[in-house]
Design a protein around this motif. Sequence first.
Motif, PDB file in Angstrom:
ATOM      1  N   TRP A  31      40.974  63.970  18.308  1.00 46.44           N
ATOM      2  CA  TRP A  31      40.002  62.947  17.914  1.00 46.44           C
ATOM      3  C   TRP A  31      40.413  62.424  16.544  1.00 46.44           C
ATOM      4  O   TRP A  31      41.000  63.164  15.751  1.00 46.44           O
ATOM      5  N   ALA A  64      38.867  66.911  15.112  1.00 47.00           N
ATOM      6  CA  ALA A  64      39.066  65.537  14.630  1.00 47.00           C
ATOM      7  C   ALA A  64      39.844  65.485  13.323  1.00 47.00           C
ATOM      8  O   ALA A  64      39.689  66.340  12.453  1.00 47.00           O
ATOM      9  N   ASP A 126      39.209  58.589  20.601  1.00 44.70           N
ATOM     10  CA  ASP A 126      39.344  59.825  21.379  1.00 44.70           C
ATOM     11  C   ASP A 126      40.805  60.268  21.473  1.00 44.70           C
ATOM     12  O   ASP A 126      41.705  59.544  21.047  1.00 44.70           O
ATOM     13  N   PRO A 127      41.055  61.457  22.019  1.00 45.48           N
ATOM     14  CA  PRO A 127      42.429  61.982  22.078  1.00 45.48           C
ATOM     15  C   PRO A 127      43.395  61.138  22.916  1.00 45.48           C
ATOM     16  O   PRO A 127      44.605  61.304  22.802  1.00 45.48           O
ATOM     17  N   LYS A 128      42.883  60.241  23.743  1.00 46.82           N
ATOM     18  CA  LYS A 128      43.744  59.365  24.549  1.00 46.82           C
ATOM     19  C   LYS A 128      43.997  58.026  23.856  1.00 46.82           C
ATOM     20  O   LYS A 128      44.625  57.136  24.429  1.00 46.82           O
ATOM     21  N   VAL A 132      35.943  54.875  20.968  1.00 41.90           N
ATOM     22  CA  VAL A 132      34.703  55.244  21.639  1.00 41.90           C
ATOM     23  C   VAL A 132      33.445  54.843  20.859  1.00 41.90           C
ATOM     24  O   VAL A 132      32.378  54.733  21.441  1.00 41.90           O
ATOM     25  N   LEU A 151      30.643  62.423  17.041  1.00 42.52           N
ATOM     26  CA  LEU A 151      31.835  63.167  17.460  1.00 42.52           C
ATOM     27  C   LEU A 151      31.415  64.345  18.351  1.00 42.52           C
ATOM     28  O   LEU A 151      31.993  64.549  19.426  1.00 42.52           O
ATOM     29  N   ALA A 154      30.317  62.992  21.725  1.00 44.15           N
ATOM     30  CA  ALA A 154      31.425  62.434  22.528  1.00 44.15           C
ATOM     31  C   ALA A 154      32.400  63.516  22.993  1.00 44.15           C
ATOM     32  O   ALA A 154      32.917  63.459  24.103  1.00 44.15           O
ATOM     33  N   ALA A 155      32.633  64.501  22.122  1.00 46.74           N
ATOM     34  CA  ALA A 155      33.611  65.549  22.437  1.00 46.74           C
ATOM     35  C   ALA A 155      33.023  66.623  23.348  1.00 46.74           C
ATOM     36  O   ALA A 155      33.760  67.405  23.938  1.00 46.74           O
TER      37      ALA A 155
END
Length: 156
Positions: A31, A64, A126-128, A132, A151, A154-155
């Motif tokens: 993140w 993050a 996000d990690p991709k 977000v 965070l 979302a996570a």
Amino acid sequence: MSQVTVGAPLPDFTAASTEGEITKASLAGQWAVLYFYPKDHTPGCTTEAQGFRDHHAQFQKAGARIIGVSRDSLKTHGNFIEKQGLPFALIADTDETLCELFGVMKLKNMYGKQVRGIERSTFLIDPKGVLVREWRGLRVPGHVEAVLQALHEAAG
């Protein structure tokens, strides 16, 4: 005009930071909190940086990475990091490339004159590499906590 949209992947970018080059690819797999602020060593920006500093361990625990962005030079950023004990990178966006990409440059009133500057804004990625959440034109009090809460939500 912003080129980023909530729910869409970020475009590729490369930026010079106090920890070397940061790219979209270098953020992959974690993140990221990208926060844009007007200027190092000013009261509001110092308070915001201290907030992210003071909550840094909680952001790390949630997976993050925090990165600050302003138009200041790497040298000024280095002094700011040292003076405030900041445990995260600051991007020197001296040519406003990232500012334009994220659409944070605005006309603001300062002492009765219109000046072009950074509108305080934060982006959660996000990690991709998908944006977000975004906060634009924000106020500093309570903001870092709001980002941390978003965070966590979302996570999962």
